[in-house]
Structure formats: C-alpha cells, structure tokens
Scaffold this active site. Sequence first.
Site, PDB file in Angstrom:
ATOM      1  N   ASP A   1       1.141  -1.566  -0.655  1.00  8.76           N
ATOM      2  CA  ASP A   1       1.862  -0.986   0.465  1.00  8.76           C
ATOM      3  C   ASP A   1       3.328  -0.814   0.068  1.00  8.76           C
ATOM      4  O   ASP A   1       3.911  -1.685  -0.599  1.00  8.76           O
ATOM      5  CB  ASP A   1       1.745  -1.906   1.693  1.00  8.76           C
ATOM      6  CG  ASP A   1       2.362  -1.285   2.925  1.00  8.76           C
ATOM      7  OD1 ASP A   1       1.654  -0.540   3.605  1.00  8.76           O
ATOM      8  OD2 ASP A   1       3.549  -1.545   3.195  1.00  8.76           O
ATOM      9  N   ILE A   2       3.916   0.328   0.452  1.00  7.49           N
ATOM     10  CA  ILE A   2       5.312   0.597   0.126  1.00  7.49           C
ATOM     11  C   ILE A   2       6.202  -0.260   1.026  1.00  7.49           C
ATOM     12  O   ILE A   2       6.073  -0.233   2.255  1.00  7.49           O
ATOM     13  CB  ILE A   2       5.635   2.091   0.308  1.00  7.49           C
ATOM     14  CG1 ILE A   2       4.730   2.954  -0.578  1.00  7.49           C
ATOM     15  CG2 ILE A   2       7.102   2.372  -0.007  1.00  7.49           C
ATOM     16  CD1 ILE A   2       4.876   4.436  -0.350  1.00  7.49           C
TER      17      ILE A   2
ATOM     18  N   GLU B   1       1.315   4.641   4.326  1.00  5.97           N
ATOM     19  CA  GLU B   1       1.950   4.279   3.063  1.00  5.97           C
ATOM     20  C   GLU B   1       1.116   3.238   2.327  1.00  5.97           C
ATOM     21  O   GLU B   1       1.631   2.539   1.459  1.00  5.97           O
ATOM     22  CB  GLU B   1       3.369   3.743   3.305  1.00  5.97           C
ATOM     23  CG  GLU B   1       3.435   2.393   3.985  1.00  5.97           C
ATOM     24  CD  GLU B   1       3.408   2.486   5.516  1.00  5.97           C
ATOM     25  OE1 GLU B   1       3.786   1.499   6.154  1.00  5.97           O
ATOM     26  OE2 GLU B   1       2.999   3.524   6.063  1.00  5.97           O
TER      27      GLU B   1
END
Length: 609
Positions: free
Chosen positions: A475-476, A518
């Site tokens: 995950d960003i 994301e």
Amino acid sequence: MGKSVYALVWPTATGLAYYAAAVTALALTKGQDGIATVWPSSGVLVAALLLCRREAWPIQLIAAAVASLVANLGLGNSVGASLGFTLANVAESFICAWLLMRNNAERPFSARSADIAAFFLMASLSSFVSASLASLFAPNQSPVFWFSWFSTDLLGILLVTPLILTVGWSVKRGRLLPRHQTIGQIAGMFALVVAVAAFTFSQSKFPLLFLPMLTILAAVFRLGVLGAAGGVLIVAIVSSAAITMHSGPEALIDADPMTRSLFLQFYLLSLFAASLPIAVLLGARRRLVNQISENIRLLQLAETVANVGHWRLDLTTQAISWSPEVFKIHGMHDASPPAYDAAIDAYHPDDQGFVQAKLADAIDHHRGFEFRARIVRPCGQIRYVFSRGEFDGGTSDRPLGLFGVIQDITTQVAYEEKLREAAELAAQAADQAQILAETDQLTGIANRRRVTVFLEKAIADAQSSNGTLSIAVLDIDHFKAINDRYGHMAGDQVICRVATDASRQLRSDDMLGRIGGEEFVIVFPHADAYIAMMIAERVRKAVEASHSNPSVTISTGVAQWARGETSDSLLRRADDALYAAKRAGRNVLRLSAKPHRILFDGRIAENTA
C-alpha cells in the site's frame, strides 16, 4: 446522538428529493386535474427503499409521505384529497419495492429478459393499485383520470428507478462510472441527447419523434443501462417542458391537451421499452456471438432469391428448354438454348465433372438432385448458381426428362463471405473485451478479477504438487495526503509509477495486480516466505529510490500459504501484516506467521501475525 442524527440524513434526503421531483414535474407540465406527464417521485422512493435496509423503510416512507402531502397541498388540493393522493403515492412505492425484494428482482438489469419483465410487471401492478386508490379521492372521478395517474406513475418508476439504482449500486461498489467511460464521455453523450431532444420538441412543424430514439440508442451502446434510463429521462424532461410552451411534435395531433399528454406518455414508454432491453441484452453479447454461425445457417435456408429460372432436359433427344430467366442468369440473349454438352460446358471447368455426376446420378436412380456450382458467362464473368430438381417420369405426351430450377446466388455467396468475416471480427472483439475486462485501466496491470483467478490457480497447483506459494500486499504510504496536496492526477501518476517500479523487480512467473485505489498484491508462485520477502524488499527499495516528484514509499505485508488454506484467509493474513507494517512506521515489510492449524473448510483456527 451522532448515530441518531446520521439515521435522519437519508430519510431527509429522500423526502427532499421526493418533494423536489414532485414540484419539478408539476412545474414542467400539468395534465388534466393537476397530474404531471411523468411522476418521478415514485421512482425516487422505490429506489430509496431498495438501496436502504428493510429496518429503515418506515422512516423513509414517513419522510416521503410528508413531502407528498406538502406538494399536494401546495398544488391547491383539499386536505382530504391530499391525504388520499399521499396514501396512493406512498403505497405504490412500498408495494413495488416489496414485490421486487420478495421476488429477488430488485436488480432487474441483468442479461435475463425475465428480470426486465418482472420489473415492468411489478411497476405496473403497483401503479394500478395507486391509480385505483387515487381515484377514490379524486374530485372528478373518471377513467381518464385513472389512466393518466396510472401511466404517469408507471413512467416515473420505469424511468427514475433504474437510473438511481444504477448510480447507487455503482457508489456501493466504489465505481461510479461505467467501465471504460469517463465523465466527459458520459456528459458528451447526454449533451447530445439533450440537444436532439430540444431540437425535436422546440418545433411543431415536423413529426421528428424518431430522432431522440436514435440518440438514446447511441447512449445505450456507449453507456448501457445508464444510457437507457438517463436518455429516456432527459427526453421526458425536455418534452414535459415543451408542453408548457405548447411546443413539440405532439402538438400536431388534433386532440385535447389530455390526449396529447397521454400520447407523450405512450411515446416515452415506447422509448423505454425499446432502449432498456437493448442495454440489458448487450451484456449477453458473448452468448449471441457464439450463436451467430447457427443464425447464419438458418438465415441462408430461409432466404429466397427473387429471379428463379426453370429448365427441362429431354432424356430422349437430349434437348434442353430454358425459361427467359435462365438465359439472364447465363448472360445470354433470349434465343435457342444450347445443347446438353454446351450447357455443361457453361459451368466452371473445376465444377463440370461434379455437375455432370449429379445429373447422371439423378437420371440413373430416378431421384431428385441439388447442387451449387459456378458458371462462366460469355463475357468471362463468374456467377454462382444453385440448382435443384427432380426426375420427371413423363406422360403419354411428354417424354422422360429432368426438370429443375436454377437461382443466381452470387450476391448470397458474397453475403455469406462477409458474414463469415463479420463473425471472425466479432470473435476477435469478444477476445479483446475479455482482455480489457481483466486489465486495470489506469496502470495496465492485472485487476482484482484477474489476480483472484491467478491466485486460486496458484493455490490449486501448490496443493496438488505440495509446492510453496507466497503473496505480498503493498500500500502506498500517505496516499490521501498526496491527493490532497498535488491533486488526483498526480495521485494517478504515483499509482502508475509504483506499478512500473514494482513490475521491474518481479520474476517472470510472479503476478502484480491492483486490487484497490492505492493497494496492490503480488503473487509469488513456487516461493516461500524468504524468497517473497527478498523480492518484496527489492520492490520497496525501488519505489523509495524513485527520483520522481512527489516521492513515495510503500508498506508491505507478506504471507506464505499454508497447506489447506483458502485464498481469502491468505489475503487476510497478508493484509494484517500490512497493517502491522503501517503501525511500525511505514516503509517497512512485515511477515505474517503461519497459522498453527487449518480447519477442514479452510478457516484458520489459530493465527498470529
């Protein structure tokens, strides 16, 4: 207190929407006895009931009842009539929503025609009940009042409910726009519908009611159910506004205003009945493509050729008689027909032996025949013909012979070739659609659907071969802050950049997919946790080392598959490890411990991360 306030938000919104729709409908156009051409409020309430939980129905109905009562009183109706009309309106929406829920038809826009029929039938039934109740409280009871109420409410449900439900379900799925469509494309298509509808109903000189149908069909092919419901609703709004200005093609009808209004309602119902099934049936395109070859064969059997000639061969003298059409097919002037050998020579050299064998078999066995072959005209042009005939036993005044008919099927043969090419193109388009359906449109990598299928297959392979398998969910970090500071376009660029950087670090057998805004997942076939951690660390470093602005980092959770474990539990453990990485300060990896025990149905009995 917060929950109670929140619980009142949606009923309030429903009531306001109901009232606004009612006032707008009455302001746009008023029919006899104050009945609008379309009553969208019914569709608003039906959709609101279908989108909320059953426990929230009472307060939704109360909010709509208050809005209906205020609208009716504002129209100038008496208190008694207003209460009666309110009862009819609310009962109608309740009955329609209840019937749809009871028959599991609350989503009537699948590829099954039975669902569409059920939706229409239940909307008609509830409108019938509503019109009957309203007639009891109407100041001037008449069949015209009943039918006008029935058709107005039916239109409201049919036009508005699908539109709101389509948008509502899209919001719940987290995908507001139809697949492969942008807001600009949707706005452009609906703007075209508005323009054509405005042009059609701004004049009363020409009967141009067919024009909106063309644009609605275009919207259907581009937007599906959203295009059908939205397009017809736009036409309903524009045509209703035109009534107040005494404009539109319906003004050409030599009748009273009520009759014109009923005609317009019938026209809108026709648009809906034509467009919604088309939108739904587009979802069954693949099934229709598979049936195209069979349809072509049946079409060829059913098709007839207009110009048919007949001929007869006298077996005693070998003399041939042709009708005038046979001369035309052969490209010859109407004169004496050729001899038998010359008639055979008119066929293409490659077909002469085949034709002669067919005729000889019919003569020898006294039975019918048929064949397709090519003839060569004197000018050199090749024509395809179909011939069918039977053995003629003769009579006392007519010798034995062969009688047959011949058809020029050159156009048909060319048409068959085009249909084969079209079938091949349709198959290619279906294959391309399958590829698009499994690809994330922003990044070009696999989407959730494709990754899920790949993971299930990888688990099955590992189960059968006693192999290893691991996954990583990444995950960003602080992605919302990036969107807030730099904008969503920059956020999309960051997502694409992370996808590219991650892809470059993977093995050839690994699969990277985007499963959320994301959030990404990597499937590592034939890899234990150690290998997965090494590759995931390479990915983390590559993302961190990117020199693009804004710079980002990722947090990653890794989990190794345990024998007997399902994909859901494996993803859940990797996701738990991801949140452990987030809690550890982000830009790190965390490994989920293997479950201690897997139950027979794949559930984890004991699990630590």
